[in-house]
Design a protein around this motif. Structure first.
Motif, PDB file in Angstrom:
ATOM      1  N   ALA A 105       2.251 -11.464   3.359  1.00 41.45           N
ATOM      2  CA  ALA A 105       2.604 -10.252   4.098  1.00 41.45           C
ATOM      3  C   ALA A 105       1.826  -9.054   3.589  1.00 41.45           C
ATOM      4  O   ALA A 105       1.212  -9.095   2.519  1.00 41.45           O
ATOM      5  CB  ALA A 105       4.106  -9.969   3.979  1.00 41.45           C
ATOM      6  N   ILE A 106       1.901  -7.988   4.377  1.00 41.53           N
ATOM      7  CA  ILE A 106       1.384  -6.682   3.983  1.00 41.53           C
ATOM      8  C   ILE A 106       2.512  -5.677   4.200  1.00 41.53           C
ATOM      9  O   ILE A 106       3.192  -5.708   5.222  1.00 41.53           O
ATOM     10  CB  ILE A 106       0.119  -6.297   4.777  1.00 41.53           C
ATOM     11  N   TRP A 107       2.725  -4.823   3.201  1.00 44.35           N
ATOM     12  CA  TRP A 107       3.812  -3.849   3.232  1.00 44.35           C
ATOM     13  C   TRP A 107       3.225  -2.456   3.107  1.00 44.35           C
ATOM     14  O   TRP A 107       2.369  -2.212   2.256  1.00 44.35           O
ATOM     15  CB  TRP A 107       4.770  -4.100   2.061  1.00 44.35           C
ATOM     16  N   LEU A 108       3.684  -1.528   3.923  1.00 41.63           N
ATOM     17  CA  LEU A 108       3.191  -0.158   3.912  1.00 41.63           C
ATOM     18  C   LEU A 108       4.325   0.818   3.629  1.00 41.63           C
ATOM     19  O   LEU A 108       5.431   0.647   4.131  1.00 41.63           O
ATOM     20  CB  LEU A 108       2.571   0.200   5.265  1.00 41.63           C
ATOM     21  N   ALA A 109       4.011   1.844   2.842  1.00 42.52           N
ATOM     22  CA  ALA A 109       4.986   2.886   2.524  1.00 42.52           C
ATOM     23  C   ALA A 109       4.645   4.161   3.280  1.00 42.52           C
ATOM     24  O   ALA A 109       3.482   4.545   3.362  1.00 42.52           O
ATOM     25  CB  ALA A 109       4.987   3.160   1.023  1.00 42.52           C
ATOM     26  N   GLU A 110       5.647   4.806   3.826  1.00 41.80           N
ATOM     27  CA  GLU A 110       5.451   6.069   4.556  1.00 41.80           C
ATOM     28  C   GLU A 110       5.502   7.240   3.581  1.00 41.80           C
ATOM     29  O   GLU A 110       6.428   7.352   2.772  1.00 41.80           O
ATOM     30  CB  GLU A 110       6.555   6.230   5.605  1.00 41.80           C
TER      31      GLU A 110
ATOM     32  N   LEU B 163       4.117  -8.615   8.543  1.00 42.02           N
ATOM     33  CA  LEU B 163       4.003  -7.161   8.504  1.00 42.02           C
ATOM     34  C   LEU B 163       5.338  -6.556   8.113  1.00 42.02           C
ATOM     35  O   LEU B 163       6.382  -6.992   8.599  1.00 42.02           O
ATOM     36  CB  LEU B 163       3.591  -6.622   9.880  1.00 42.02           C
ATOM     37  N   GLY B 164       5.313  -5.544   7.251  1.00 47.53           N
ATOM     38  CA  GLY B 164       6.568  -4.925   6.858  1.00 47.53           C
ATOM     39  C   GLY B 164       6.396  -3.506   6.362  1.00 47.53           C
ATOM     40  O   GLY B 164       5.309  -3.097   5.963  1.00 47.53           O
ATOM     41  N   THR B 165       7.469  -2.771   6.420  1.00 46.07           N
ATOM     42  CA  THR B 165       7.497  -1.425   5.863  1.00 46.07           C
ATOM     43  C   THR B 165       8.230  -1.466   4.536  1.00 46.07           C
ATOM     44  O   THR B 165       9.322  -2.012   4.435  1.00 46.07           O
ATOM     45  CB  THR B 165       8.188  -0.433   6.810  1.00 46.07           C
TER      46      THR B 165
ATOM     47  N   TYR C 155       0.829  -1.201   0.000  1.00 43.94           N
ATOM     48  CA  TYR C 155       0.000   0.000   0.000  1.00 43.94           C
ATOM     49  C   TYR C 155       0.861   1.248   0.000  1.00 43.94           C
ATOM     50  O   TYR C 155       1.704   1.435   0.865  1.00 43.94           O
ATOM     51  CB  TYR C 155      -0.925   0.027   1.226  1.00 43.94           C
ATOM     52  N   ASN C 156       0.599   2.079  -0.990  1.00 46.60           N
ATOM     53  CA  ASN C 156       1.210   3.386  -1.094  1.00 46.60           C
ATOM     54  C   ASN C 156       0.287   4.450  -0.503  1.00 46.60           C
ATOM     55  O   ASN C 156       0.672   5.584  -0.317  1.00 46.60           O
ATOM     56  CB  ASN C 156       1.491   3.703  -2.567  1.00 46.60           C
ATOM     57  N   PHE C 157      -0.964   4.069  -0.236  1.00 47.10           N
ATOM     58  CA  PHE C 157      -1.999   4.934   0.319  1.00 47.10           C
ATOM     59  C   PHE C 157      -2.311   6.099  -0.600  1.00 47.10           C
ATOM     60  O   PHE C 157      -2.332   7.256  -0.205  1.00 47.10           O
ATOM     61  CB  PHE C 157      -1.640   5.396   1.739  1.00 47.10           C
ATOM     62  N   ASP C 158      -2.563   5.748  -1.865  1.00 42.87           N
ATOM     63  CA  ASP C 158      -2.964   6.739  -2.858  1.00 42.87           C
ATOM     64  C   ASP C 158      -4.326   7.325  -2.505  1.00 42.87           C
ATOM     65  O   ASP C 158      -5.230   6.607  -2.080  1.00 42.87           O
ATOM     66  CB  ASP C 158      -3.054   6.112  -4.251  1.00 42.87           C
ATOM     67  N   MET C 159      -4.468   8.602  -2.715  1.00 43.74           N
ATOM     68  CA  MET C 159      -5.737   9.284  -2.472  1.00 43.74           C
ATOM     69  C   MET C 159      -6.528   9.343  -3.768  1.00 43.74           C
ATOM     70  O   MET C 159      -6.077   9.921  -4.746  1.00 43.74           O
ATOM     71  CB  MET C 159      -5.497  10.704  -1.950  1.00 43.74           C
ATOM     72  N   LEU C 160      -7.699   8.744  -3.750  1.00 43.21           N
ATOM     73  CA  LEU C 160      -8.580   8.768  -4.909  1.00 43.21           C
ATOM     74  C   LEU C 160      -9.612   9.880  -4.726  1.00 43.21           C
ATOM     75  O   LEU C 160     -10.033  10.161  -3.598  1.00 43.21           O
ATOM     76  CB  LEU C 160      -9.270   7.421  -5.073  1.00 43.21           C
ATOM     77  N   PRO C 161     -10.035  10.505  -5.811  1.00 43.09           N
ATOM     78  CA  PRO C 161     -11.036  11.571  -5.689  1.00 43.09           C
ATOM     79  C   PRO C 161     -12.300  11.052  -4.997  1.00 43.09           C
ATOM     80  O   PRO C 161     -12.777   9.955  -5.279  1.00 43.09           O
ATOM     81  CB  PRO C 161     -11.329  11.956  -7.142  1.00 43.09           C
TER      82      PRO C 161
ATOM     83  N   PHE D   3       1.949  14.317   3.465  1.00 43.39           N
ATOM     84  CA  PHE D   3       1.418  15.488   2.772  1.00 43.39           C
ATOM     85  C   PHE D   3       1.391  15.362   1.255  1.00 43.39           C
ATOM     86  O   PHE D   3       1.546  16.346   0.556  1.00 43.39           O
ATOM     87  CB  PHE D   3       2.199  16.748   3.157  1.00 43.39           C
ATOM     88  N   GLU D   4       1.222  14.173   0.738  1.00 41.65           N
ATOM     89  CA  GLU D   4       1.222  13.974  -0.706  1.00 41.65           C
ATOM     90  C   GLU D   4      -0.103  13.380  -1.153  1.00 41.65           C
ATOM     91  O   GLU D   4      -0.715  12.602  -0.430  1.00 41.65           O
ATOM     92  CB  GLU D   4       2.355  13.017  -1.120  1.00 41.65           C
ATOM     93  N   LEU D   5      -0.526  13.712  -2.360  1.00 43.89           N
ATOM     94  CA  LEU D   5      -1.751  13.117  -2.900  1.00 43.89           C
ATOM     95  C   LEU D   5      -1.569  11.638  -3.192  1.00 43.89           C
ATOM     96  O   LEU D   5      -2.508  10.864  -3.110  1.00 43.89           O
ATOM     97  CB  LEU D   5      -2.175  13.852  -4.174  1.00 43.89           C
ATOM     98  N   TYR D   6      -0.357  11.229  -3.554  1.00 42.10           N
ATOM     99  CA  TYR D   6      -0.148   9.825  -3.905  1.00 42.10           C
ATOM    100  C   TYR D   6       0.118   8.941  -2.697  1.00 42.10           C
ATOM    101  O   TYR D   6       0.274   7.739  -2.851  1.00 42.10           O
ATOM    102  CB  TYR D   6       0.985   9.687  -4.932  1.00 42.10           C
ATOM    103  N   GLY D   7       0.147   9.485  -1.542  1.00 48.98           N
ATOM    104  CA  GLY D   7       0.353   8.641  -0.377  1.00 48.98           C
ATOM    105  C   GLY D   7       0.087   9.368   0.916  1.00 48.98           C
ATOM    106  O   GLY D   7       0.632  10.445   1.134  1.00 48.98           O
ATOM    107  N   ARG D   8      -0.761   8.791   1.768  1.00 49.18           N
ATOM    108  CA  ARG D   8      -1.092   9.399   3.051  1.00 49.18           C
ATOM    109  C   ARG D   8      -0.895   8.385   4.163  1.00 49.18           C
ATOM    110  O   ARG D   8      -1.834   7.825   4.686  1.00 49.18           O
ATOM    111  CB  ARG D   8      -2.545   9.868   3.060  1.00 49.18           C
ATOM    112  N   MET D   9       0.353   8.133   4.501  1.00 49.97           N
ATOM    113  CA  MET D   9       0.642   7.226   5.617  1.00 49.97           C
ATOM    114  C   MET D   9       1.782   7.829   6.417  1.00 49.97           C
ATOM    115  O   MET D   9       2.957   7.595   6.126  1.00 49.97           O
ATOM    116  CB  MET D   9       1.010   5.834   5.120  1.00 49.97           C
TER     117      MET D   9
END
Length: 99
Positions: free
Chosen positions: A40-45, A73-75, A9-15, A48-54
């Motif tokens: 596993a599940i991997w998260l990206a930090e 679990l992983g980063t 997950y990059n946590f992209d913000m969709l409209p 303040f960006e539209l393409y990622g909110r984590m």
């Protein structure tokens, strides 16, 4: 050969989608992936960006660890220059204990 499947997950913000709604959807997908035997599940930090909110993947992974049973679990990205090295190590160690 063993195939392993993970979520990233990059946590992209969709409209039209709120940040809390996005987090709830990721939680539900993590639970489903856990039940289906994903590796596993991997998260990206990102901040303040539209393409990622984590802003804190370790904190969110601790939440995921409380609602899943087997998934790893992983980063994928932790912006280490923004952390004191000892604090980052302690936070990661605490997540390890929680999970």
């Amino acid at each position: 050969m063993i195939l392993r499947f993970s979520l990233f997950y990059n946590f992209d913000m969709l409209p039209g989608k709120s940040v809390p709604e996005m987090y709830r959807e990721v939680e539900a997908q993590a639970q489903a992936a856990d039940a289906l035997g994903f590796d596993a599940i991997w998260l990206a930090e990102h901040h303040f960006e539209l393409y990622g909110r984590m802003p804190d993947p370790l904190l969110f992974l601790s939440r995921i660890s409380g609602i899943t049973q087997h998934i790893g679990l992983g980063t994928a990205i932790v912006e280490a220059p923004h952390y004191h090295p000892l604090r980052l190590a302690e936070d990661a160690a605490l997540l390890d204990v929680f999970s």
